[in-house]
Write a protein that holds these residues in place. Structure first.
Motif: not given
Length: 284
Positions: A101-106, A144-145, A150-151, A176-177
């Protein structure tokens, strides 16, 4: 909840890695979502250094649930090739630390810009990341940062509709949501088929301040109950954000407010967060 594994961002306990391990052992947590180690982001470690981190974890009986990377946490307009090379290094580190697993963002949207205007660029870059992940047997966990493409639940759903599969899945982050003005339950309803991993931090809708689980508007007990009813089997990872810690400002977009942070020791804050989550889980 059966078949659920607890983890946490141990760098919120202390910057000192030995102290992180001590507190996780005291709380009985067998997993760490690894982000900051001895005042450095894990993504900056060499392979040799990461092997030493893994040796220390093995000696303590702690495993890595996910590598909490900053991949995708740059402006969408910034140059991508160097970031992609760094991503490949992060994948190598994940292998060394024995996690898929690698946490990441958009990607951050330029301030004042419309996220929908950058959809093509976001999808092109994410497509390259997901394709590479597929060759390396790792799973990218999209969080969902705030201020990224993708927020919102709706845009997270667009990402899942396009990329969801063996190598791209969703992290659900309650706070974050809330801080982006969305209702947590509605976000859960939209994204529940795609949730692979959960970050637990809560927030008040009135002012966006982070609070212990169950004290905000994240509807954490209700949503965890929904996950339980759906047979969720996976990690629930504590990300307290109840007090300032080494590197916190570097995790937020420049100019972001850190209002509401309490002045307390990192171990105390993490323990408060752990106890709040444990009460919810016991009630379920």
């Amino acid at each position: 909840m059966e078949h659920v594994l607890l983890s946490g961002f141990a760098d919120e306990i202390a910057s000192d890695f030995n102290r992180q391990i001590q507190v996780l052992n005291r709380l009985g947590l067998g997993y760490m979502e690894i982000r900051g180690v001895d005042k450095r982001g894990i993504d900056t470690y060499s392979g040799t250094e990461a092997r030493e981190v893994k040796r220390r974890l093995d000696g303590s009986g702690i495993r890595v649930s996910a590598l909490a990377s900053p991949i995708g946490k740059i402006e969408i307009t910034k140059e991508f090739s160097g970031h992609f090379e760094h991503f490949k290094h992060v994948v190598e580190l994940a292998h060394i630390l024995d996690t898929r697993y690698i946490r990441m963002f958009s990607f951050f949207i330029p301030q004042g810009g419309r996220a929908d205007d950058y959809r093509g660029q976001v999808f092109e870059r994410l497509g390259a990341l997901v394709d590479y992940a597929g060759t390396q047997d790792v799973v990218l966990l999209h969080e969902n940062e705030k201020d990224i493409y993708g927020d919102s639940p709706q845009r997270c759903r667009l990402l899942m509709d396009e990329f969801y599969g063996d190598n791209f899945r969703a992290v659900f982050d309650f706070a974050n949501f809330i801080q982006c003005g969305h209702r947590a339950w509605e976000a859960y309803e939209i994204l529940k088929p795609f949730i692979e991993y959960v970050h637990v931090k809560d927030a008040r809708a009135t002012d966006g301040v982070i609070v212990p689980a169950g004290q905000g508007d994240g509807q954490i007990a209700r949503i965890l109950g929904g996950l339980k009813a759906d047979g969720y089997e996976g990690f629930i990872s504590l990300e307290p954000h109840l007090t300032e810690f080494e590197g916190l400002k570097g995790l937020e977009r420049e100019g972001a407010s850190l209002q509401g942070m309490q002045k307390m020791d990192g171990e105390e804050a993490f323990t408060i967060a752990f106890n709040a989550l444990e009460r919810i889980l016991k009630a379920l």
